[in-house]
Design an enzyme around this catalytic site. Structure first.
Site, PDB file in Angstrom:
ATOM      1  N   GLY A 164       0.814  -1.198   0.000  1.00 30.31           N
ATOM      2  CA  GLY A 164       0.000   0.000   0.000  1.00 30.31           C
ATOM      3  C   GLY A 164       0.851   1.253   0.000  1.00 30.31           C
ATOM      4  N   SER A 165       0.354   2.303  -0.625  1.00 32.97           N
ATOM      5  CA  SER A 165       1.048   3.590  -0.586  1.00 32.97           C
ATOM      6  C   SER A 165       0.878   4.208   0.805  1.00 32.97           C
ATOM      7  CB  SER A 165       0.485   4.504  -1.662  1.00 32.97           C
ATOM      8  OG  SER A 165       0.721   3.955  -2.944  1.00 32.97           O
ATOM      9  N   GLY A 166       1.591   5.289   1.035  1.00 33.13           N
ATOM     10  CA  GLY A 166       1.572   5.936   2.340  1.00 33.13           C
ATOM     11  C   GLY A 166       2.815   5.670   3.155  1.00 33.13           C
ATOM     12  N   HIS A 167       3.745   4.824   2.601  1.00 33.30           N
ATOM     13  CA  HIS A 167       4.975   4.487   3.320  1.00 33.30           C
ATOM     14  C   HIS A 167       6.203   5.106   2.653  1.00 33.30           C
ATOM     15  CE1 HIS A 167       2.390   1.718   5.336  1.00 33.30           C
ATOM     16  NE2 HIS A 167       2.251   0.932   4.286  1.00 33.30           N
ATOM     17  N   LYS A 217       6.181  -7.835   2.473  1.00 36.41           N
ATOM     18  CA  LYS A 217       5.959  -7.592   3.897  1.00 36.41           C
ATOM     19  C   LYS A 217       4.827  -8.487   4.383  1.00 36.41           C
ATOM     20  CE  LYS A 217       5.026  -3.172   3.620  1.00 36.41           C
ATOM     21  NZ  LYS A 217       4.883  -3.182   2.143  1.00 36.41           N
ATOM     22  N   ASP A 220      -1.010  -8.394   1.123  1.00 37.93           N
ATOM     23  CA  ASP A 220       0.215  -8.444   0.326  1.00 37.93           C
ATOM     24  C   ASP A 220       0.608  -9.891   0.048  1.00 37.93           C
ATOM     25  OD1 ASP A 220       0.164  -5.732   0.636  1.00 37.93           O
ATOM     26  OD2 ASP A 220       2.096  -5.571   1.642  1.00 37.93           O
ATOM     27  N   HIS A 275       0.431   0.943   9.274  1.00 31.71           N
ATOM     28  CA  HIS A 275      -0.831   1.231   8.602  1.00 31.71           C
ATOM     29  C   HIS A 275      -1.811   1.923   9.547  1.00 31.71           C
ATOM     30  CE1 HIS A 275       0.857  -2.157   6.247  1.00 31.71           C
ATOM     31  NE2 HIS A 275       0.361  -1.471   5.231  1.00 31.71           N
TER      32      HIS A 275
END
Length: 329
Positions: free
Chosen positions: A54-57, A105, A110, A215
């Site tokens: 997921g994006s945001g990392h 991860k 995932d 998250h």
């Protein structure tokens, strides 16, 4: 919620376009299905490394695409796993004949989607599961989460692939790095997911959350705000208990910002963590401090320790040229 944003629905695509434009010498963006890959293809026969999540990392994972690290990264929507078709398209785009190595991860979405892609892929492939978060009990039903140690795995295995190691050699090395790595995080303030519009959990001004995920997950324990020294003692002791480094053991110490913590504070955390392991006879020979595996705008940090041997040290030092990491290139 105050953010630089046009629309929640277009945020990721606009951000990725900006990223690809800013680093056009290193990466190119495939918009549909969405993945980022190297501008210059790797040498024939090289094992291709692909990661994602997921994006945001950011900068994980797209910021680690380039020489000496990843060949491609598959970004999902914020805190949402990428889809198998993204992974398939990325693998087909970067295959150089040496096989595909997926670095994943340990999050259910995932893992499931990368496994589906691996089953459908008609190219030899293998996977490395990163599960370095020692705030989770070792034998929990879902296992430990993959967090900031992912950066270490991608760098060391990326250098190995660049040097000509085979798919199986890279896989075995990656598993060795994972076993030698432990992380734990702490939050002073939760992150705000744009689609949600509010913090994912609330903390009073005199509270902090130990053992948070990346998250926006709550931690394993909420405690009263205390000194940086006491916080580092709690995190580092848990990591030390998990790895049990011997006196004289060489190590890499990574202090990772979760998105909204200034470097002034991160270097303070490094100083305290370095003192913790110096007093126990652990020789910190390599360091990494900064925002590398973030959680949007979370205020907090994580500590990662990786126990090094000669090969891992050599591969860590090997040239790397990505948007977020670059040295000796």
């Amino acid at each position: 919620m105050k953010k630089f944003i046009n629309s929640v629905d277009t945020l990721l695509d606009e951000s990725l376009r900006g990223f690809a434009l800013a680093h056009a010498d290193i990466v190119r963006l495939n918009p549909a299905p969405r993945f980022v890959c190297r501008t210059a293809p790797a040498q024939p026969g090289k094992v291709a490394l692909i990661s994602g999540g997921g994006s945001g990392h950011e900068p994980l994972h797209s910021g680690f695409v380039g020489h000496g690290m990843l060949d491609a990264a598959c970004p999902g929507q914020i805190f949402t796993s990428p889809t198998p078709d993204q992974m398939l398209a990325a693998a087909q785009a970067v295959d150089q004949g040496g096989g595909i190595l997926f670095i994943v991860k340990n999050y259910a979405g995932d893992v499931m989607n990368f496994e589906m892609a691996a089953e459908m892929l008609d190219i030899p492939n293998a996977g490395i599961l990163v599960d370095d978060d020692v705030s989770i009990p070792e034998h929990s039903s879902s296992g430990r989460r993959g967090v900031a140690g992912t950066t270490i795995v991608e760098k060391i295995v990326g250098a190995a692939a660049e040097s000509g190691m085979t798919l199986e050699e890279c896989r075995m090395l990656g598993e060795r790095v994972v076993k030698a790595t432990a992380s734990m995080g702490v939050a002073l303030k939760s992150c705000t997911v744009p689609a949600l519009g509010r913090p994912s959990f609330e903390l009073a001004d005199d509270e902090l959350e130990l053992g948070v995920g990346i998250h926006g997950e709550k931690g394993r324990e909420r405690i009263a705000l205390t000194t940086a020294g006491n916080i580092v003692e709690r995190l580092a002791s848990t990591i030390d208990d998990a790895l049990k480094p011997a006196q004289g053991q060489r190590a890499l110490l990574h202090i990772n910002g979760l998105g909204a913590t200034p470097l002034l504070e991160l270097y303070l955390i490094y100083d305290l963590a370095r003192l913790f392991w110096d007093q126990r006879g652990v020789s910190v020979t390599r360091s990494l401090v900064g925002n590398f595996t973030t959680s949007l705008d979370m205020s907090g940090c994580s500590i990662t320790l990786t126990l090094l041997d000669d090969e891992m040290t050599r591969l860590w030092d090997a040239p790397v040229h990505t948007a977020a990491l670059r040295w000796n290139c």
